[in-house]
Design a protein around this motif. Structure first.
Motif, PDB file in Angstrom:
ATOM      1  N   GLU A  87       0.828  -1.215   0.000  1.00 20.99           N
ATOM      2  CA  GLU A  87       0.000   0.000   0.000  1.00 20.99           C
ATOM      3  C   GLU A  87       0.859   1.260   0.000  1.00 20.99           C
ATOM      4  O   GLU A  87       0.524   2.257  -0.659  1.00 20.99           O
ATOM      5  N   ALA A  88       1.974   1.233   0.749  1.00 23.82           N
ATOM      6  CA  ALA A  88       2.882   2.389   0.765  1.00 23.82           C
ATOM      7  C   ALA A  88       3.456   2.635  -0.624  1.00 23.82           C
ATOM      8  O   ALA A  88       3.558   3.785  -1.082  1.00 23.82           O
ATOM      9  N   LEU A  89       3.809   1.565  -1.320  1.00 25.15           N
ATOM     10  CA  LEU A  89       4.358   1.694  -2.676  1.00 25.15           C
ATOM     11  C   LEU A  89       3.328   2.294  -3.632  1.00 25.15           C
ATOM     12  O   LEU A  89       3.622   3.236  -4.375  1.00 25.15           O
ATOM     13  N   ILE A  90       2.116   1.760  -3.606  1.00 20.49           N
ATOM     14  CA  ILE A  90       1.076   2.225  -4.528  1.00 20.49           C
ATOM     15  C   ILE A  90       0.697   3.678  -4.233  1.00 20.49           C
ATOM     16  O   ILE A  90       0.578   4.505  -5.143  1.00 20.49           O
ATOM     17  N   ALA A  91       0.519   3.994  -2.947  1.00 16.71           N
ATOM     18  CA  ALA A  91       0.127   5.357  -2.572  1.00 16.71           C
ATOM     19  C   ALA A  91       1.188   6.381  -2.965  1.00 16.71           C
ATOM     20  O   ALA A  91       0.868   7.534  -3.281  1.00 16.71           O
ATOM     21  N   THR A  92       2.443   5.968  -2.969  1.00 18.31           N
ATOM     22  CA  THR A  92       3.541   6.903  -3.231  1.00 18.31           C
ATOM     23  C   THR A  92       3.955   6.938  -4.694  1.00 18.31           C
ATOM     24  O   THR A  92       4.276   7.996  -5.237  1.00 18.31           O
ATOM     25  N   GLU A  93       3.932   5.778  -5.357  1.00 16.31           N
ATOM     26  CA  GLU A  93       4.505   5.681  -6.699  1.00 16.31           C
ATOM     27  C   GLU A  93       3.485   5.549  -7.824  1.00 16.31           C
ATOM     28  O   GLU A  93       3.778   5.915  -8.965  1.00 16.31           O
ATOM     29  N   ASP A  94       2.289   5.004  -7.539  1.00 18.58           N
ATOM     30  CA  ASP A  94       1.388   4.697  -8.666  1.00 18.58           C
ATOM     31  C   ASP A  94      -0.022   4.425  -8.135  1.00 18.58           C
ATOM     32  O   ASP A  94      -0.451   3.281  -8.024  1.00 18.58           O
ATOM     33  N   VAL A  95      -0.781   5.492  -7.856  1.00 17.86           N
ATOM     34  CA  VAL A  95      -2.082   5.332  -7.209  1.00 17.86           C
ATOM     35  C   VAL A  95      -3.106   4.648  -8.114  1.00 17.86           C
ATOM     36  O   VAL A  95      -4.099   4.090  -7.637  1.00 17.86           O
ATOM     37  N   ARG A  96      -2.907   4.689  -9.415  1.00 16.02           N
ATOM     38  CA  ARG A  96      -3.845   4.038 -10.337  1.00 16.02           C
ATOM     39  C   ARG A  96      -3.300   2.701 -10.846  1.00 16.02           C
ATOM     40  O   ARG A  96      -3.660   2.234 -11.934  1.00 16.02           O
ATOM     41  N   MET A 241      -0.287   7.546   2.257  1.00 14.05           N
ATOM     42  CA  MET A 241      -1.106   6.373   2.591  1.00 14.05           C
ATOM     43  C   MET A 241      -2.424   6.811   3.234  1.00 14.05           C
ATOM     44  O   MET A 241      -3.485   6.225   2.972  1.00 14.05           O
ATOM     45  N   SER A 242      -2.341   7.846   4.041  1.00 13.61           N
ATOM     46  CA  SER A 242      -3.560   8.372   4.663  1.00 13.61           C
ATOM     47  C   SER A 242      -4.446   9.056   3.617  1.00 13.61           C
ATOM     48  O   SER A 242      -5.678   8.885   3.607  1.00 13.61           O
ATOM     49  N   LYS A 243      -3.835   9.801   2.724  1.00  8.29           N
ATOM     50  CA  LYS A 243      -4.568  10.535   1.687  1.00  8.29           C
ATOM     51  C   LYS A 243      -5.393   9.599   0.813  1.00  8.29           C
ATOM     52  O   LYS A 243      -6.532   9.928   0.434  1.00  8.29           O
ATOM     53  N   TYR A 244      -4.853   8.426   0.508  1.00 12.04           N
ATOM     54  CA  TYR A 244      -5.540   7.510  -0.400  1.00 12.04           C
ATOM     55  C   TYR A 244      -6.263   6.378   0.343  1.00 12.04           C
ATOM     56  O   TYR A 244      -6.621   5.366  -0.252  1.00 12.04           O
ATOM     57  N   GLY A 245      -6.465   6.555   1.634  1.00 12.20           N
ATOM     58  CA  GLY A 245      -7.337   5.671   2.386  1.00 12.20           C
ATOM     59  C   GLY A 245      -6.717   4.383   2.894  1.00 12.20           C
ATOM     60  O   GLY A 245      -7.432   3.495   3.372  1.00 12.20           O
ATOM     61  N   TYR A 246      -5.397   4.266   2.842  1.00 12.14           N
ATOM     62  CA  TYR A 246      -4.750   3.049   3.345  1.00 12.14           C
ATOM     63  C   TYR A 246      -4.492   3.122   4.851  1.00 12.14           C
ATOM     64  O   TYR A 246      -4.285   2.090   5.510  1.00 12.14           O
ATOM     65  N   LYS A 251      -3.696   7.002  12.663  1.00 12.10           N
ATOM     66  CA  LYS A 251      -2.641   5.996  12.568  1.00 12.10           C
ATOM     67  C   LYS A 251      -1.404   6.575  11.892  1.00 12.10           C
ATOM     68  O   LYS A 251      -0.261   6.299  12.302  1.00 12.10           O
ATOM     69  N   ALA A 252      -1.625   7.408  10.893  1.00 15.24           N
ATOM     70  CA  ALA A 252      -0.503   8.039  10.202  1.00 15.24           C
ATOM     71  C   ALA A 252       0.255   8.971  11.142  1.00 15.24           C
ATOM     72  O   ALA A 252       1.500   8.991  11.156  1.00 15.24           O
ATOM     73  N   GLN A 253      -0.479   9.731  11.947  1.00 15.09           N
ATOM     74  CA  GLN A 253       0.159  10.642  12.896  1.00 15.09           C
ATOM     75  C   GLN A 253       0.945   9.867  13.950  1.00 15.09           C
ATOM     76  O   GLN A 253       2.050  10.262  14.347  1.00 15.09           O
ATOM     77  N   GLU A 254       0.394   8.763  14.398  1.00 15.37           N
ATOM     78  CA  GLU A 254       1.080   7.923  15.386  1.00 15.37           C
ATOM     79  C   GLU A 254       2.388   7.368  14.811  1.00 15.37           C
ATOM     80  O   GLU A 254       3.426   7.362  15.480  1.00 15.37           O
ATOM     81  N   ALA A 255       2.339   6.921  13.560  1.00 14.38           N
ATOM     82  CA  ALA A 255       3.539   6.366  12.922  1.00 14.38           C
ATOM     83  C   ALA A 255       4.598   7.445  12.712  1.00 14.38           C
ATOM     84  O   ALA A 255       5.800   7.178  12.820  1.00 14.38           O
ATOM     85  N   LYS A 256       4.159   8.664  12.420  1.00 16.76           N
ATOM     86  CA  LYS A 256       5.106   9.759  12.202  1.00 16.76           C
ATOM     87  C   LYS A 256       5.845  10.130  13.482  1.00 16.76           C
ATOM     88  O   LYS A 256       6.959  10.668  13.434  1.00 16.76           O
ATOM     89  N   MET A 257       5.259   9.839  14.623  1.00 19.66           N
ATOM     90  CA  MET A 257       5.895  10.156  15.899  1.00 19.66           C
ATOM     91  C   MET A 257       6.987   9.148  16.267  1.00 19.66           C
ATOM     92  O   MET A 257       7.818   9.415  17.140  1.00 19.66           O
TER      93      MET A 257
END
Length: 766
Positions: A87-96, A241-246, A251-257
């Protein structure tokens, strides 16, 4: 409409230019498609993708200890990829990714106008995962000004073919197995092992985001070199990942910490755990692969074919052995240098330094250019920044090549081999103090005089040839036919009228008695016994062999000593159990090599063990008890060669045989004093520290808690004699008049002989 075009030249020419442009585009595309600019792989070739794969070297429990590769790549299955990594790969490199057929037309139009029409090479944005996969597999070539266009069109053709052959999941798998990361690492599994020391399936969300974030610019976002950049890029991945619903925003904020924490493992051939061992594995496997062929009839390649080499190495014991060696060698090196002071032979002995200079690569390179000796000396005397090894760390110093050579001449080196005596499996292998700077392996390559560690072989031969353990020998010095007069280094030689039994003589390593035992047993019988114990090196048929003038390797000596705890049968050390291809198919398997016949009797084996336990409990190796506080059942033998050139120790427990050696690579440089250079001080502490560390780790309980079988009542009775006895008055007079008499082999229990009948019981000194 046609009439308007014909009547309006501007429209006519515009249309001609447009149609010509389209025709030229398709013609240009056709040249790419049909391989004018370079062959494009066919669908058939793409369906059988083969990539260079790293060969993995595994320890006994499957731990990765090293790799051999051109590109560091370890392929893994799709099922081993965590969902959040994908999901991280798709959200960052190729959402479609799941919507297109390899080419995202919407993004491609943007790239076309920006990259081609506006000549903006940095526009980007049109690459899909499949296009990136095509680039990962086949790379890009320099075609000049048209390079970006040609490469992207080639990748587009390959991408379309890949999408026709493989499913989306298979493309994801191929991508993660081929994508390049920092530090010459290819594929997610290799990157995961290198940066976090864990398999891909074990990655956390934050760690997965770090690795995916690195793909944008692998060097720029290298977490080892630029941790803050890498952390910020990780956070961008989490936001995507958060932007595209993964991920939920929370959860994204927690991981960033979460902090960025690496567990970096460099699998460089020169660094990491067990480098000397890995080099021996490389040599052995490479030689073996010359005899094996794959299904296509080609030889396997250790650097390309992704083999899996299973070894016997105990990962934890290897770590402890390396720690023990470095701890002791740092202290010993300091003693060594301090003892010489300004009289150090690596500085004052011009012959030693000159020989080392002339053996150096730089000297030979300058000599080959026709330079004179004075010109070479001047060149080698120029100072420049040099990275040098020291126990306090690798530092850069401004020094000449000659200074550097002298610097490395001063270092002592070491070799350590620990074996399972039952089957010869190598548990730990340390070939030197640092593979980066000292690549000569002191386990197998180096053969040094073994000193008193050869004495147990002499005593074993004596027992095998009928000598009673309670045979007494005089400590008195004797001159032999060749004018050689061996002497003792300890105080036991002070009283020429004192006699010792075999156990005392061996445990206190009395040189004069060892030679007398050999002479009575016979040199040929001693050599024969050594052969039975697995010694294959040349053995000089001279009396001095009793004192270890034979040169053996650490590996050879260790194999011989295993017979004392393996039913009198020596084993050949081995370190590879099997080799598999990347799919787990067995290519080769290796079994222990244990001698078929006993080298000596079971009774004599137990007697010898009892004697060598006395070495630890009351003889030359008592430091194991007094200094290091070891209470394990240990037998052993120290060894020191002439002029303190080599220090040895053999440590024996019921389930482990460990040989340690210490000395200088240049045979002309020895320890300055026996107190520093004797095996009990130079080599024994490495074994002692290793045992201390193993005692503190429950993983080694089967070794540390093992106990030797006590002597039977019959054998204990056979050895029940006073350790020493002193000549009576008549014997002293007789010996004074006949100084050439070498020994007095009297069985004290039976009390036979004229002197016993005449004088009765001897005077004892316990």
């Amino acid at each position: 409409m046609l009439d308007r075009i014909k009547k309006n030249p501007k429209i006519k020419w515009a249309l001609i230019i447009l149609l010509s442009g389209i025709a030229l585009f398709f013609l240009f595309f056709a040249t790419i498609y049909f391989g004018v600019w370079g062959k494009i792989p066919s669908s058939r070739e793409l369906s059988d993708l083969k990539q260079n794969k790293a060969t993995q070297v595994l320890a006994s429990k499957g731990e990765l200890i090293g790799k051999f590769y051109i590109f560091d790549r370890q392929p893994i299955a799709f099922e081993a990829l965590p969902s959040y990594l994908i999901e991280a790969l798709i959200a960052t490199e190729d959402v479609r990714f799941y919507e297109h057929d390899g080419i995202d037309n919407r993004s491609l139009l943007r790239v076309f106008f920006k990259s081609i029409l506006l000549q903006d090479d940095s526009a980007g944005g049109g690459s899909t995962i499949t296009l990136q996969l095509a680039k990962n597999i086949y790379g890009r070539k320099d075609y000049g000004a048209l390079g970006i266009v040609i490469n992207k069109m080639q990748e587009a053709i390959i991408a379309k073919r890949l999408e026709d052959i493989y499913s989306k999941d298979e493309i994801i798998q191929l991508y993660f197995n081929t994508v390049p990361f920092s530090d010459n690492t290819y594929g997610i599994e290799s990157a995961s092992m290198k940066f976090f020391n864990k398999h891909t399936s074990e990655l956390t969300l934050e760690e997965a985001a770090v690795l995916v974030g690195m793909l944008k610019a692998s060097h720029y976002y290298n977490p080892r070199i630029f941790p803050e950049r890498s952390r910020l890029r990780r956070d961008v991945v989490l936001v995507q990942m958060s932007k595209y619903g993964y991920l939920t925003e929370a959860k994204a904020q927690e991981a960033k910490m979460a902090p960025l924490v690496l567990d970096y493992k460099n699998f460089s051939h020169d660094k990491g755990i067990a480098p000397y061992f890995r080099e021996q594995v490389r040599k052995t496997v490479s030689k073996l692969l010359d005899t094996l062929k794959n299904k296509d009839g080609d030889k396997y390649n250790i650097y390309r074919d992704g083999l899996i080499v299973h070894t016997t190495l105990n990962y934890k014991m290897q770590e402890l052995a390396e720690e023990a060696m470095l701890e002791h060698m740092k202290e010993l090196q300091s003693q060594h240098e301090s003892s010489y002071g300004e009289a150090a032979p690596w500085i004052k002995n011009k012959k030693i330094l000159d020989d080392a200079i002339k053996s150096s690569k730089k000297y030979k390179a300058l000599k080959s250019k026709g330079l004179s000796d004075s010109e070479i000396t001047n060149a080698l005397s120029e100072k420049h920044p040099v990275e040098v090894f020291d126990y306090d760390g690798i530092t850069t110093k401004n020094m000449s090549t000659i200074d550097s050579i002298a610097h490395y001449l001063k270092f002592l080196n070491s070799g350590i081999l620990a074996l399972n005596p039952e089957n010869g499996a190598v548990e730990a292998w340390v070939g030197g103090i640092d593979f980066r700077y000292f690549q000569y392996d002191h386990v197998t390559q180096s053969k040094r005089q073994v000193g008193s560690t050869f004495k147990p072989i002499v005593y074993t031969a004596a027992l095998e040839n009928g000598m009673d353990p309670c045979t007494y020998f005089s400590v008195r010095e004797v001159t032999y036919d060749n004018g050689w007069t061996p002497s003792n280094s300890s105080s036991e030689g002070d009283d020429p009228f004192m006699n010792y039994n075999l156990k005392t003589a061996l445990s206190h390593s009395m040189n004069t008695i060892a030679v007398k035992v050999l002479m009575e047993t016979g040199v040929d019988n001693v050599i024969s016994e050594a052969r039975k114990m697995g010694i294959k090196s040349d053995l000089p048929a001279v009396p001095s062999i009793a004192l270890g003038t034979a040169s053996l390797s650490v590996e050879e000596l260790a194999g011989a000593y295993t017979s004392y705890v393996n039913n009198s049968k020596p084993v050949t050390p081995y370190f590879i159990t099997k080799i598999e291809d990347g799919n787990g198919n067995l290519l080769a398997e290796f079994k222990p090599k244990v001698a078929k016949t006993r080298a000596f009797s079971e009774d004599n084996r137990k007697i010898m063990l009892d004697m060598m336990q006395a070495t630890v409990n009351e003889g030359t190796a008592t430091r194991l008890r007094s200094t290091y506080g070891l209470r394990n059942d240990i037998a052993g033998k120290t060894g020191t060669t002439q002029d303190n050139k080599d220090g040895w120790f053999v440590g024996i427990t019921p389930n482990l045989v460990c040989v340690t050696w210490v000395g200088s690579d240049d045979h002309r440089i020895g320890f300055r004093t026996t107190s520093i250079g004797q095996g009990a001080n130079s080599a024994l502490p490495i074994f002692a520290k290793l045992m201390q560390k193993m005692n503190d780790d429950s993983e080694f309980k089967t070794i540390t808690s093992a106990r030797f079988q006590p002597l039977s009542q019959e054998l204990a009775s056979l050895m029940n004699c006073d350790p020493q006895e002193r000549d009576n008055l008549l014997e002293r007079i007789f010996k004074s008049k006949n100084s050439s008499r070498s020994n007095r082999n009297r069985d004290k229990k039976k009390k036979k002989g004229f002197l016993n009948k005449l004088f009765g019981k001897k005077e004892k000194n316990n």
